[in-house]
Design an enzyme around this catalytic site. Sequence first.
Site, PDB file in Angstrom:
ATOM      1  CE  LYS A 267      -3.783  -2.428   2.281  1.00 37.58           C
ATOM      2  NZ  LYS A 267      -4.515  -2.695   3.525  1.00 37.58           N
TER       3      LYS A 267
ATOM      4  CD  GLN B 239      -3.034  -4.121   6.625  1.00 33.28           C
ATOM      5  OE1 GLN B 239      -3.013  -3.143   5.879  1.00 33.28           O
ATOM      6  NE2 GLN B 239      -3.602  -5.270   6.266  1.00 33.28           N
TER       7      GLN B 239
ATOM      8  CG  ASP C 234      -9.198   0.530   4.888  1.00 34.64           C
ATOM      9  OD1 ASP C 234      -9.028   0.354   3.668  1.00 34.64           O
ATOM     10  OD2 ASP C 234      -8.415   0.112   5.757  1.00 34.64           O
TER      11      ASP C 234
END
Length: 284
Positions: A51, A95, A118
């Site tokens: 990422k 994460q 997200d």
Amino acid sequence: MILDGKATAAAIRADLRQYVSREKERAGRAPRLAVILVGEDPASQVYVRNKENACADAGIDTASYRLPASTPQAELEAFIAGLNADPEIDGILLQLPLPEGLDAQPCIDAISPEKDVDGLTAVNQGRTAMNVPGLRPCTPAGILALLDRYGISVSGKKAVVLGRSILVGRPIALMLGAKGYDATVTMCHSRTPDLAAVCREADIIIAAIGKPRFVTADMVKPGAVIIDVGINRGEDGKLCGDVDYENVASLASAITPVPGGIGPMTISQLLVNTTEAWKKKFLG
Ligand code: NAP
């Protein structure tokens, strides 16, 4: 037709790179994503690195925070609150999964909805369910972006979604069925009886269950579009999806490979969301 997520994601990154480089002077700086990794899970370390590299490729800055697995819940939530208040940060990526002992959803909900790139906070899940503007979960939005780039319309089609997780199954089912996409959606799960018969009715199958090669050729209507979200290790040790690609590909009108399908699209959507959050703040 193979739906090439890797190439499509690269094209999206190139578009973003151009956009960011054109607008960053007007905004005062480039977009900046905070990346939080708690603990030392090797798979998560790889995902985070991918990422960060993708961000760099698109001209998006990252600020990386590695926290020990022993970080207490309250400390992690307070850390996130600090990033919410930091004007230099446009997006926050936490994460997942978190190490044992940490409860993920309260940490996710500690992220400001406007920095929730997200798209997993209850607020943004609610906006997704209501089909009102907001940051959308990355994997579902990445699926729709891929279909869009290949000119595949889902309007009026029967879509079967395998899986009902907050991360993938539930939001993609809601998004496909929302006004504007207009598919008729069946969302299945581990208690759905006669899944094969349900799948055979589908014009589009989205498989997100995490079971290697679960969707077999006898479950697929000829000409169906197959989106394989699963990332698994098969018995042969090879990376594979939830679909028996070898036998299903010749039946399908379009199919995503694993790897190189939805994985890269999920990452490119993270970059799109980060750029959106930045744009909203600085460019209106
Ligand atoms: P998850 O939270 O474990 O959810 C799995 C879902 O599949 C659950 O709703 C479960 O039903 C359902 N399920 C399990 N076995 C089933 C069966 N035999 N028949 C029908 N439904 C079944 O998983 P997830 O986070 O959604 O992820 C799913 C897969 O996608 C995993 O392989 C994951 O690694 C992958 N993934 C990939 C990406 C990407 O970027 N490509 C992103 C996210 C996830 P119940 O609700 O009844 O338990």
